[in-house]
Design a protein around this motif. Structure first.
Motif, PDB file in Angstrom:
ATOM      1  N   PHE A  41     -98.008 -64.504 123.462  1.00 39.18           N
ATOM      2  CA  PHE A  41     -98.118 -65.028 121.853  1.00 39.18           C
ATOM      3  C   PHE A  41     -96.663 -64.162 121.232  1.00 39.18           C
ATOM      4  CE2 PHE A  41    -102.623 -64.595 122.376  1.00 39.18           C
ATOM      5  CZ  PHE A  41    -102.770 -65.853 121.787  1.00 39.18           C
ATOM      6  N   VAL A  42     -95.956 -65.226 120.375  1.00 35.61           N
ATOM      7  CA  VAL A  42     -94.834 -64.902 119.862  1.00 35.61           C
ATOM      8  C   VAL A  42     -94.800 -65.074 118.382  1.00 35.61           C
ATOM      9  CG1 VAL A  42     -92.159 -65.776 119.815  1.00 35.61           C
ATOM     10  CG2 VAL A  42     -93.330 -65.878 121.992  1.00 35.61           C
ATOM     11  N   ARG A  43     -94.399 -64.338 117.609  1.00 33.84           N
ATOM     12  CA  ARG A  43     -94.418 -64.363 115.932  1.00 33.84           C
ATOM     13  C   ARG A  43     -92.909 -64.503 115.826  1.00 33.84           C
ATOM     14  NH1 ARG A  43     -97.858 -61.400 112.317  1.00 33.84           N
ATOM     15  NH2 ARG A  43     -98.433 -60.219 113.683  1.00 33.84           N
ATOM     16  N   LEU A  44     -92.782 -65.571 114.954  1.00 31.05           N
ATOM     17  CA  LEU A  44     -91.473 -66.135 114.399  1.00 31.05           C
ATOM     18  C   LEU A  44     -91.136 -65.686 113.239  1.00 31.05           C
ATOM     19  CD1 LEU A  44     -91.043 -69.384 116.149  1.00 31.05           C
ATOM     20  CD2 LEU A  44     -90.145 -67.335 116.914  1.00 31.05           C
ATOM     21  N   HIS A  45     -90.246 -64.630 112.616  1.00 30.57           N
ATOM     22  CA  HIS A  45     -90.411 -64.264 111.459  1.00 30.57           C
ATOM     23  C   HIS A  45     -88.595 -64.828 110.986  1.00 30.57           C
ATOM     24  CE1 HIS A  45     -90.353 -61.939 107.875  1.00 30.57           C
ATOM     25  NE2 HIS A  45     -89.124 -61.100 108.243  1.00 30.57           N
ATOM     26  N   HIS A  46     -88.702 -65.325 109.657  1.00 28.59           N
ATOM     27  CA  HIS A  46     -87.318 -65.583 109.051  1.00 28.59           C
ATOM     28  C   HIS A  46     -86.693 -64.723 108.225  1.00 28.59           C
ATOM     29  CE1 HIS A  46     -87.872 -69.497 110.961  1.00 28.59           C
ATOM     30  NE2 HIS A  46     -89.206 -69.412 110.649  1.00 28.59           N
ATOM     31  N   SER A  47     -85.671 -64.499 108.613  1.00 24.15           N
ATOM     32  CA  SER A  47     -84.854 -63.451 107.552  1.00 24.15           C
ATOM     33  C   SER A  47     -83.619 -63.919 107.186  1.00 24.15           C
ATOM     34  CB  SER A  47     -84.882 -62.291 108.210  1.00 24.15           C
ATOM     35  OG  SER A  47     -84.501 -60.972 107.501  1.00 24.15           O
ATOM     36  N   ASP A  48     -82.828 -62.838 106.599  1.00 24.41           N
ATOM     37  CA  ASP A  48     -81.413 -63.241 105.860  1.00 24.41           C
ATOM     38  C   ASP A  48     -80.631 -61.945 106.258  1.00 24.41           C
ATOM     39  OD1 ASP A  48     -79.116 -63.582 104.444  1.00 24.41           O
ATOM     40  OD2 ASP A  48     -80.243 -64.686 102.758  1.00 24.41           O
ATOM     41  N   LEU A  49     -79.357 -62.366 106.474  1.00 20.49           N
ATOM     42  CA  LEU A  49     -78.231 -61.198 106.710  1.00 20.49           C
ATOM     43  C   LEU A  49     -77.963 -60.687 105.649  1.00 20.49           C
ATOM     44  CD1 LEU A  49     -76.106 -62.848 109.653  1.00 20.49           C
ATOM     45  CD2 LEU A  49     -77.742 -60.855 110.088  1.00 20.49           C
ATOM     46  N   ASN A  50     -78.388 -60.922 104.396  1.00 20.19           N
ATOM     47  CA  ASN A  50     -77.988 -60.455 103.178  1.00 20.19           C
ATOM     48  C   ASN A  50     -79.106 -59.855 102.673  1.00 20.19           C
ATOM     49  OD1 ASN A  50     -75.253 -61.560 102.887  1.00 20.19           O
ATOM     50  ND2 ASN A  50     -76.176 -63.592 102.553  1.00 20.19           N
ATOM     51  N   GLU A  51     -80.245 -59.426 103.319  1.00 18.91           N
ATOM     52  CA  GLU A  51     -81.435 -58.909 103.060  1.00 18.91           C
ATOM     53  C   GLU A  51     -81.050 -57.479 102.463  1.00 18.91           C
ATOM     54  OE1 GLU A  51     -84.757 -57.924 101.529  1.00 18.91           O
ATOM     55  OE2 GLU A  51     -85.238 -59.608 103.249  1.00 18.91           O
ATOM     56  N   SER A  52     -81.693 -57.155 101.228  1.00 21.87           N
ATOM     57  CA  SER A  52     -81.440 -55.864 100.582  1.00 21.87           C
ATOM     58  C   SER A  52     -82.649 -55.020 100.198  1.00 21.87           C
ATOM     59  CB  SER A  52     -80.772 -56.290  99.208  1.00 21.87           C
ATOM     60  OG  SER A  52     -81.529 -56.802  98.334  1.00 21.87           O
ATOM     61  N   ARG A  53     -83.741 -55.605 100.491  1.00 29.40           N
ATOM     62  CA  ARG A  53     -85.013 -54.856 100.162  1.00 29.40           C
ATOM     63  C   ARG A  53     -85.249 -53.601 101.238  1.00 29.40           C
ATOM     64  NH1 ARG A  53     -89.105 -59.890 100.351  1.00 29.40           N
ATOM     65  NH2 ARG A  53     -87.601 -60.182 101.885  1.00 29.40           N
ATOM     66  N   THR A  54     -85.123 -52.284 100.721  1.00 32.30           N
ATOM     67  CA  THR A  54     -85.046 -51.309 101.732  1.00 32.30           C
ATOM     68  C   THR A  54     -86.425 -51.176 102.711  1.00 32.30           C
ATOM     69  OG1 THR A  54     -86.141 -49.861 100.004  1.00 32.30           O
ATOM     70  CG2 THR A  54     -83.678 -49.653 100.092  1.00 32.30           C
ATOM     71  N   GLU A  55     -87.548 -51.733 102.183  1.00 34.29           N
ATOM     72  CA  GLU A  55     -88.769 -51.712 102.962  1.00 34.29           C
ATOM     73  C   GLU A  55     -88.617 -52.660 104.243  1.00 34.29           C
ATOM     74  OE1 GLU A  55     -89.686 -54.451  99.410  1.00 34.29           O
ATOM     75  OE2 GLU A  55     -88.674 -52.694  99.955  1.00 34.29           O
ATOM     76  N   ILE A  56     -87.865 -53.647 103.867  1.00 28.76           N
ATOM     77  CA  ILE A  56     -87.452 -54.770 105.190  1.00 28.76           C
ATOM     78  C   ILE A  56     -86.526 -54.083 106.031  1.00 28.76           C
ATOM     79  CG2 ILE A  56     -86.697 -57.023 105.695  1.00 28.76           C
ATOM     80  CD1 ILE A  56     -89.524 -56.847 104.141  1.00 28.76           C
ATOM     81  N   LEU A  57     -85.351 -53.716 105.412  1.00 26.37           N
ATOM     82  CA  LEU A  57     -84.071 -53.041 106.075  1.00 26.37           C
ATOM     83  C   LEU A  57     -84.824 -51.739 107.047  1.00 26.37           C
ATOM     84  CD1 LEU A  57     -81.471 -52.835 103.572  1.00 26.37           C
ATOM     85  CD2 LEU A  57     -81.708 -54.697 105.264  1.00 26.37           C
TER      86      LEU A  57
END
Length: 290
Positions: free
Chosen positions: A55-71
């Protein structure tokens, strides 16, 4: 699975791709999925695909992400493809601010736990069956906070093993109280089988992305290996995340409460719920002060 083989079987992309989750930290079980993050700036939900029986989970993101909980979740990424070195630079910037990111993320978890406690107290007055959902969410957020403060991540299948290996401290000793509020002592083979079916159903209703297949794969592995409390924790964490997606839609509570009663193993003893609220409030306040 070889990462190059994995990428070759996915749609071609020139965007950076990284592996996250427990496989990036090399603590995975055979049942664990491959958590791939594609930095393509797309704001779309996760998708699940199956490649060579994995199983592979594909998550999409951004190199400009600024939310600390994601970082904070990106501090353990393993780069798979980065043709222009953009991801390497991004991860270097995260590493430079790691301590600040961790503290901010932990504080957000604690504050979120207090929001849940307020909801729990309000619904407790009305003997609302949703009270137990808020109490369990509180417990999971406090667990997240303590793990972050220990420079650990919440990988739900592995979390109990992680906390079993933490050194005793004033901070970590509260984890036993939190797990009691989650209800781990209730885990039995028969209960877990019922919880699994309802958790899968709730996932299909909320996520609609075949995550339920991964849920079954992981839960079956944990049950087969007699890791009952680990399975209980894992299923509860899945339900916490999906419950939180409808938390601002009170009308949906009644629609899903019959599934959550089993999937989230909701408590209906008001005396016990009140005691759990008091315990978790004390822990949350102590964490916030420190």
């Amino acid at each position: 699975m070889n990462y190059k083989t994995l990428l070759d079987k996915l749609p071609k992309t020139d965007y950076p791709v990284a592996l996250g989750g427990c496989r990036a930290e090399k603590i995975n079980h055979d049942c664990c999925d491959y958590n791939l993050i594609i930095f393509d700036k797309k704001d779309i939900p996760d998708s699940i695909v199956q490649i060579d029986n994995e199983f592979v989970r594909l998550h999409h993101s951004d190199l400009n992400e600024s939310r600390t909980e994601i970082l904070n979740q990106y501090t353990n990424l393993e780069i798979i493809s980065d043709p222009r070195w953009e991801l390497k630079i991004f991860l270097s910037q995260i590493k430079e601010k790691k301590e600040l990111i961790s503290k901010t993320s932990a504080k957000k978890c604690i504050i979120e736990s207090q929001v849940c406690l307020t909801k729990a107290k309000d619904s407790l007055i009305e003997s609302d069956p949703i009270t137990s959902c808020w109490v369990k969410c509180t417990a999971y957020f406090l667990m997240d906070a303590i793990l972050i403060l220990n420079n650990k991540h919440n990988f739900p299948v592995h979390t109990l093993e992680i906390i079993r290996n933490l050194k005793s401290s004033r901070l970590n000793d509260s984890l036993s109280l939190i797990t009691q509020c989650i209800g781990l002592e209730r885990s039995t083979n028969s209960l877990l089988s019922r919880m699994l079916k309802s958790t899968q159903g709730f996932s299909d209703m909320i996520e609609k992305n075949n995550h339920s297949m991964i849920i079954k794969n992981k839960a079956d592995f944990l049950i087969e290996n007699s890791l009952f409390t680990d399975c209980y924790f894992y299923l509860g964490n899945v339900n916490r995340n999906n419950f939180y997606k409808i938390k601002d839609s009170p009308t949906k509570f009644s629609e899903f409460i019959h599934v959550l009663k089993t999937g989230f193993d909701l408590e209906n003893d008001n005396v016990k719920l009140e005691s759990n609220v008091s315990t978790l409030s004390e822990i949350a306040n102590g964490l916030l002060k420190n």
